[in-house]
Scaffold this motif. Structure first.
Motif, PDB file in Angstrom:
ATOM      1  N   PRO A   1      15.198  -3.299  -3.270  1.00 51.42           N
ATOM      2  CA  PRO A   1      14.815  -1.882  -3.360  1.00 51.42           C
ATOM      3  C   PRO A   1      14.131  -1.527  -4.679  1.00 51.42           C
ATOM      4  O   PRO A   1      13.206  -0.706  -4.702  1.00 51.42           O
ATOM      5  N   VAL A   2      14.577  -2.140  -5.777  1.00 55.56           N
ATOM      6  CA  VAL A   2      13.950  -1.848  -7.072  1.00 55.56           C
ATOM      7  C   VAL A   2      12.499  -2.312  -7.080  1.00 55.56           C
ATOM      8  O   VAL A   2      11.595  -1.589  -7.542  1.00 55.56           O
ATOM      9  N   ALA A   3      12.260  -3.508  -6.552  1.00 58.60           N
ATOM     10  CA  ALA A   3      10.886  -4.018  -6.515  1.00 58.60           C
ATOM     11  C   ALA A   3      10.022  -3.152  -5.606  1.00 58.60           C
ATOM     12  O   ALA A   3       8.851  -2.866  -5.936  1.00 58.60           O
ATOM     13  N   ARG A   4      10.545  -2.722  -4.477  1.00 63.01           N
ATOM     14  CA  ARG A   4       9.765  -1.879  -3.566  1.00 63.01           C
ATOM     15  C   ARG A   4       9.446  -0.526  -4.202  1.00 63.01           C
ATOM     16  O   ARG A   4       8.348   0.013  -4.036  1.00 63.01           O
ATOM     17  N   THR A   5      10.411   0.015  -4.937  1.00 61.61           N
ATOM     18  CA  THR A   5      10.165   1.300  -5.619  1.00 61.61           C
ATOM     19  C   THR A   5       9.093   1.147  -6.689  1.00 61.61           C
ATOM     20  O   THR A   5       8.181   1.984  -6.809  1.00 61.61           O
ATOM     21  N   ALA A   6       9.197   0.077  -7.489  1.00 63.94           N
ATOM     22  CA  ALA A   6       8.186  -0.174  -8.518  1.00 63.94           C
ATOM     23  C   ALA A   6       6.820  -0.423  -7.900  1.00 63.94           C
ATOM     24  O   ALA A   6       5.791  -0.041  -8.472  1.00 63.94           O
ATOM     25  N   ALA A   7       6.796  -1.042  -6.723  1.00 63.31           N
ATOM     26  CA  ALA A   7       5.534  -1.316  -6.052  1.00 63.31           C
ATOM     27  C   ALA A   7       4.782  -0.038  -5.705  1.00 63.31           C
ATOM     28  O   ALA A   7       3.542  -0.010  -5.704  1.00 63.31           O
ATOM     29  N   VAL A   8       5.512   1.024  -5.426  1.00 59.76           N
ATOM     30  CA  VAL A   8       4.882   2.305  -5.089  1.00 59.76           C
ATOM     31  C   VAL A   8       4.574   3.105  -6.354  1.00 59.76           C
ATOM     32  O   VAL A   8       3.478   3.673  -6.497  1.00 59.76           O
ATOM     33  N   LEU A   9       5.513   3.154  -7.286  1.00 53.67           N
ATOM     34  CA  LEU A   9       5.359   4.024  -8.450  1.00 53.67           C
ATOM     35  C   LEU A   9       4.321   3.509  -9.445  1.00 53.67           C
ATOM     36  O   LEU A   9       3.594   4.309 -10.046  1.00 53.67           O
ATOM     37  N   TYR A  10       4.251   2.188  -9.619  1.00 54.72           N
ATOM     38  CA  TYR A  10       3.363   1.669 -10.671  1.00 54.72           C
ATOM     39  C   TYR A  10       1.895   2.021 -10.422  1.00 54.72           C
ATOM     40  O   TYR A  10       1.233   2.583 -11.302  1.00 54.72           O
TER      41      TYR A  10
END
Length: 344
Positions: free
Chosen positions: A200-209
């Motif tokens: 989930p952390v990687a998926r969130t960073a994938a959208v926010l970055y």
């Protein structure tokens, strides 16, 4: 239903990659990118005209995200300063970290992902060359933009000239705004994190970055909204071309690998085809003979077949000491093959 790979990111397990070959390749590509930006410096007037043309297109499309974001970052230092740090540093940090992570943990997909990134970078370099564009921060004040990098330069290592370290602004091309590779590279990082992160952390960073990077480049007045759109489009074109680049690289590598053994095989063939030494090459027309074995040691006499006698080290030693003919006191057998027999 089997899962299909996105074009340009399919696994390529046939070639084993090494870090000591990958690192020089990446550094070479980035050096070419940086040098190309410098060599692509165009006329300032033309760059300003291109920037104003982009503003007119955005106005006709009712797109004006740059002005409100820039006013917000200018007014609120707690937003402007982190945004400047984000713009000046993260694309130098996050992109290499994602590359290393793919190399170590997702090696089957690394080569395709690296090729996609490099292909898109070279396409962006073509855009800088053909369309030099003045960023919003370098337009005259009447257009309503403030250079936050210059406003908050005392907070960071950058000066008033782009995001380069203070005093090195002249070593970068400030009119390379179209397309925005800050946005393009962040989009590549987002795709890699989303596809291979699996948390989930990687998926969130994938959208926010990539989303926050797009906001930052506009709020700091370094890019127009259409620059960000062009950066995403460049990555799309690079994704489509990456399989072609991979296949071309594989064909060149195969051709080179086949050529090297063929060249090495010709060297021993040439050695075996070399002519033997002619028997007439020996002095006085003596014929070549096989080495003669010494009766004492059983080892061949090196000068066998060259008319040496007992006690001689080199052929014709007897002639050099006593002139033509047999040595005084020598037996008839020591006189050589061509000497007359002694009188009885």
């Amino acid at each position: 239903m089997p899962q299909t790979e996105t074009p340009g990111t399919e696994a390529a397990p046939r070639i084993r990659l090494r870090w000591w070959t990958e690192l020089p390749l990446i550094l070479l590509v980035y050096a070419c990118y940086s040098a190309g930006r410098l060599l692509a410096r165009g006329d300032v007037t033309t760059a300003v005209d291109h920037g104003l043309a982009i503003l007119r297109v955005e106005k006709s499309l009712h797109l004006n995200a740059e002005h409100p974001l820039n006013r917000l970052f200018t007014r609120e230092a707690w937003l402007g300063v982190p945004a400047d740090f984000w713009y000046a540093s993260l694309h130098y940090l996050v992109t290499p970290v994602i590359l290393v992570w793919l190399f170590r943990s997702r090696s089957l997909h690394y080569r395709a992902a690296r090729t996609w990134l490099m292909t898109s970078t070279f396409i962006g370099l073509i855009g800088f060359t053909l369309l030099p564009t003045c960023p919003p921060r370098l337009l005259s004040a009447e257009h309503g933009f403030v250079d936050t990098m210059a406003q908050y330069s005392s907070w960071g290592w950058w000066g008033g000239e782009a995001s380069a370290p203070r005093g090195l602004g002249g070593m970068t091309n400030q009119y390379a705004a179209m397309p925005s590779l800050h946005v393009g590279w962040s989009l590549w990082c987002g795709v890699m994190l989303w596809r291979y992160g699996r948390t989930p952390v990687a998926r969130t960073a994938a959208v926010l970055y990539p989303l926050l990077t797009t906001i930052v480049v506009m709020g700091t007045a370094n890019h127009y909204f259409l620059d960000a759109v062009a950066g995403a489009a460049v990555m799309g074109v690079g994704l489509l071309l990456a399989p072609l680049v991979l296949r071309t690289g594989d064909r060149l590598r195969t051709a080179f690998a086949a050529r090297v053994p063929a060249t090495a095989a010709r060297i021993p063939a040439q050695a075996t085809d070399s002519p033997a030494i002619s028997p007439t090459a020996s002095p006085a027309g003596a014929t070549a003979a096989a080495p003669v074995a010494s009766p004492d040691t059983g080892t061949p006499i090196v000068s066998g077949g060259c008319q040496t006698s007992t006690g001689e080290r080199i052929p014709w030693q007897r002639e050099s000491r006593f002139g033509p003919g047999p040595e005084p006191g020598a037996s008839p057998s020591d006189a050589g093959d061509g000497a007359p027999a002694a009188a009885r």
